[in-house]
Design a protein around this motif. Structure first.
Motif, mmCIF file in Angstrom:
data_model
loop_
_atom_site.group_PDB
_atom_site.id
_atom_site.type_symbol
_atom_site.label_atom_id
_atom_site.label_comp_id
_atom_site.label_asym_id
_atom_site.label_seq_id
_atom_site.Cartn_x
_atom_site.Cartn_y
_atom_site.Cartn_z
ATOM 1 N N ALA A 51 22.886 25.921 -49.214
ATOM 2 C CA ALA A 51 22.699 27.250 -49.806
ATOM 3 C C ALA A 51 21.840 28.137 -48.909
ATOM 4 C CB ALA A 51 22.060 27.121 -51.184
ATOM 5 N N ALA A 52 20.788 27.576 -48.355
ATOM 6 C CA ALA A 52 19.919 28.359 -47.475
ATOM 7 C C ALA A 52 20.610 28.686 -46.158
ATOM 8 C CB ALA A 52 18.619 27.606 -47.219
ATOM 9 N N ALA A 53 21.425 27.770 -45.659
ATOM 10 C CA ALA A 53 22.132 28.009 -44.401
ATOM 11 C C ALA A 53 23.170 29.121 -44.537
ATOM 12 C CB ALA A 53 22.788 26.728 -43.912
ATOM 13 N N LEU A 54 23.739 29.266 -45.718
ATOM 14 C CA LEU A 54 24.746 30.307 -45.927
ATOM 15 C C LEU A 54 24.162 31.706 -45.828
ATOM 16 C CD1 LEU A 54 26.899 28.827 -48.819
ATOM 17 C CD2 LEU A 54 27.592 29.219 -46.453
ATOM 18 N N VAL A 55 22.926 31.883 -46.242
ATOM 19 C CA VAL A 55 22.326 33.221 -46.233
ATOM 20 C C VAL A 55 21.315 33.404 -45.105
ATOM 21 C CG1 VAL A 55 22.703 33.619 -48.682
ATOM 22 C CG2 VAL A 55 20.579 32.552 -47.934
ATOM 23 N N GLY A 56 21.003 32.340 -44.382
ATOM 24 C CA GLY A 56 19.995 32.419 -43.326
ATOM 25 C C GLY A 56 20.593 32.720 -41.966
ATOM 26 N N THR A 57 19.731 32.724 -40.980
ATOM 27 C CA THR A 57 20.139 32.972 -39.599
ATOM 28 C C THR A 57 20.598 31.665 -38.953
ATOM 29 O OG1 THR A 57 17.895 32.589 -38.790
ATOM 30 C CG2 THR A 57 18.460 34.852 -39.424
ATOM 31 N N ALA A 58 21.033 31.762 -37.710
ATOM 32 C CA ALA A 58 21.469 30.571 -36.979
ATOM 33 C C ALA A 58 20.307 29.613 -36.750
ATOM 34 C CB ALA A 58 22.091 30.978 -35.648
ATOM 35 N N GLU A 59 19.120 30.157 -36.496
ATOM 36 C CA GLU A 59 17.941 29.300 -36.311
ATOM 37 C C GLU A 59 17.615 28.539 -37.592
ATOM 38 O OE1 GLU A 59 17.846 32.615 -35.575
ATOM 39 O OE2 GLU A 59 17.990 32.489 -33.392
ATOM 40 N N THR A 60 17.745 29.215 -38.706
ATOM 41 C CA THR A 60 17.509 28.559 -39.994
ATOM 42 C C THR A 60 18.524 27.449 -40.214
ATOM 43 O OG1 THR A 60 16.673 30.632 -40.900
ATOM 44 C CG2 THR A 60 17.299 28.942 -42.470
ATOM 45 N N GLY A 61 19.766 27.708 -39.857
ATOM 46 C CA GLY A 61 20.804 26.689 -39.995
ATOM 47 C C GLY A 61 20.518 25.464 -39.160
ATOM 48 N N MET A 62 20.040 25.661 -37.933
ATOM 49 C CA MET A 62 19.714 24.518 -37.074
ATOM 50 C C MET A 62 18.543 23.717 -37.636
ATOM 51 S SD MET A 62 22.038 24.556 -34.920
ATOM 52 C CE MET A 62 21.516 23.339 -33.751
ATOM 53 N N ARG A 63 17.569 24.404 -38.178
ATOM 54 C CA ARG A 63 16.436 23.705 -38.795
ATOM 55 C C ARG A 63 16.881 22.912 -40.017
ATOM 56 N NH1 ARG A 63 12.710 28.858 -38.169
ATOM 57 N NH2 ARG A 63 11.942 28.467 -36.070
ATOM 58 N N LEU A 64 17.808 23.485 -40.764
ATOM 59 C CA LEU A 64 18.304 22.785 -41.950
ATOM 60 C C LEU A 64 19.148 21.576 -41.575
ATOM 61 C CD1 LEU A 64 19.061 25.895 -44.120
ATOM 62 C CD2 LEU A 64 17.307 24.180 -44.524
ATOM 63 N N ILE A 65 19.864 21.654 -40.472
ATOM 64 C CA ILE A 65 20.604 20.482 -39.989
ATOM 65 C C ILE A 65 19.628 19.377 -39.607
ATOM 66 C CG2 ILE A 65 22.028 19.627 -38.093
ATOM 67 C CD1 ILE A 65 23.537 22.290 -38.229
ATOM 68 N N LEU A 66 18.548 19.738 -38.923
ATOM 69 C CA LEU A 66 17.525 18.749 -38.565
ATOM 70 C C LEU A 66 16.891 18.141 -39.814
ATOM 71 C CD1 LEU A 66 15.758 17.338 -36.451
ATOM 72 C CD2 LEU A 66 14.233 19.311 -36.554
ATOM 73 N N LEU A 67 16.587 18.985 -40.779
ATOM 74 C CA LEU A 67 16.015 18.494 -42.035
ATOM 75 C C LEU A 67 16.981 17.544 -42.735
ATOM 76 C CD1 LEU A 67 13.777 18.703 -44.243
ATOM 77 C CD2 LEU A 67 15.169 20.506 -45.234
ATOM 78 N N SER A 68 18.247 17.878 -42.754
ATOM 79 C CA SER A 68 19.247 17.029 -43.403
ATOM 80 C C SER A 68 19.356 15.670 -42.716
ATOM 81 C CB SER A 68 20.610 17.722 -43.403
ATOM 82 O OG SER A 68 20.545 18.914 -44.140
ATOM 83 N N VAL A 69 19.310 15.672 -41.395
ATOM 84 C CA VAL A 69 19.378 14.406 -40.653
ATOM 85 C C VAL A 69 18.142 13.552 -40.941
ATOM 86 C CG1 VAL A 69 19.327 13.408 -38.330
ATOM 87 C CG2 VAL A 69 20.910 15.261 -38.857
ATOM 88 N N LEU A 70 16.980 14.176 -40.982
ATOM 89 C CA LEU A 70 15.758 13.426 -41.283
ATOM 90 C C LEU A 70 15.780 12.848 -42.692
ATOM 91 C CD1 LEU A 70 13.074 15.660 -39.553
ATOM 92 C CD2 LEU A 70 13.909 13.422 -38.826
ATOM 93 N N VAL A 71 16.251 13.625 -43.653
ATOM 94 C CA VAL A 71 16.357 13.122 -45.025
ATOM 95 C C VAL A 71 17.378 11.993 -45.092
ATOM 96 C CG1 VAL A 71 17.106 13.742 -47.355
ATOM 97 C CG2 VAL A 71 15.540 15.211 -46.125
ATOM 98 N N LEU A 72 18.493 12.156 -44.380
ATOM 99 C CA LEU A 72 19.528 11.122 -44.347
ATOM 100 C C LEU A 72 18.998 9.814 -43.769
ATOM 101 C CD1 LEU A 72 22.594 10.439 -44.661
ATOM 102 C CD2 LEU A 72 22.849 11.192 -42.307
ATOM 103 N N LEU A 73 18.098 9.885 -42.802
ATOM 104 C CA LEU A 73 17.558 8.680 -42.172
ATOM 105 C C LEU A 73 16.396 8.063 -42.952
ATOM 106 C CD1 LEU A 73 17.619 9.758 -38.422
ATOM 107 C CD2 LEU A 73 19.180 8.190 -39.585
ATOM 108 N N THR A 74 15.560 8.883 -43.547
ATOM 109 C CA THR A 74 14.333 8.364 -44.153
ATOM 110 C C THR A 74 14.470 7.967 -45.621
ATOM 111 O OG1 THR A 74 13.562 10.607 -44.653
ATOM 112 C CG2 THR A 74 12.845 9.612 -42.565
#
Length: 118
Positions: A51-74
């Protein structure tokens, strides 16, 4: 259009998180509470991130991808560590008809000294 889709994802994410809290309150033992909490955290954060990536900038999207990967791993690693600690400390399942199918009796070992080394 993106804002409407983002709002739908926010509502879905909040539903997942709310169901996780209800699961923490209603479930009878640590294992089922852990299952409810870990699924709700993973699904809720991922959907809210979309939801945040849809309304955010490209930088926000990249940060959210990193956050998703960290949550997926931890999330699975931390859930496993908590469940193993509960098993070692002999917290039994309170669910009716629960059966220990691990094949190992971790609670019989002396857990003062860990069996693994880094």
């Amino acid at each position: 259009m993106n804002i409407a889709i983002s709002d739908i994802f926010v509502i879905v994410g909040l539903v997942f998180m709310t169901l996780g809290v209800v699961g923490l309150i209603r479930m009878p033992d640590v294992y089922t509470k852990l299952h409810a909490a870990s699924k709700a955290v993973f699904l809720g954060i991922i959907v809210l991130g979309v939801a945040a990536a849809l309304v955010g900038t490209a930088e926000t999207g990249m940060r959210l991808i990193l956050l998703s990967v960290l949550v997926l791993l931890t999330t699975p690693v931390s859930a496993h560590a908590i469940a193993r600690a509960a098993y070692v400390h002999r917290n039994r399942m309170a669910t009716a008809g629960a059966l220990d199918e691990s094949g190992h009796h971790l609670a019989d070992h002396d857990h003062a000294e860990p069996t693994w080394r880094i």
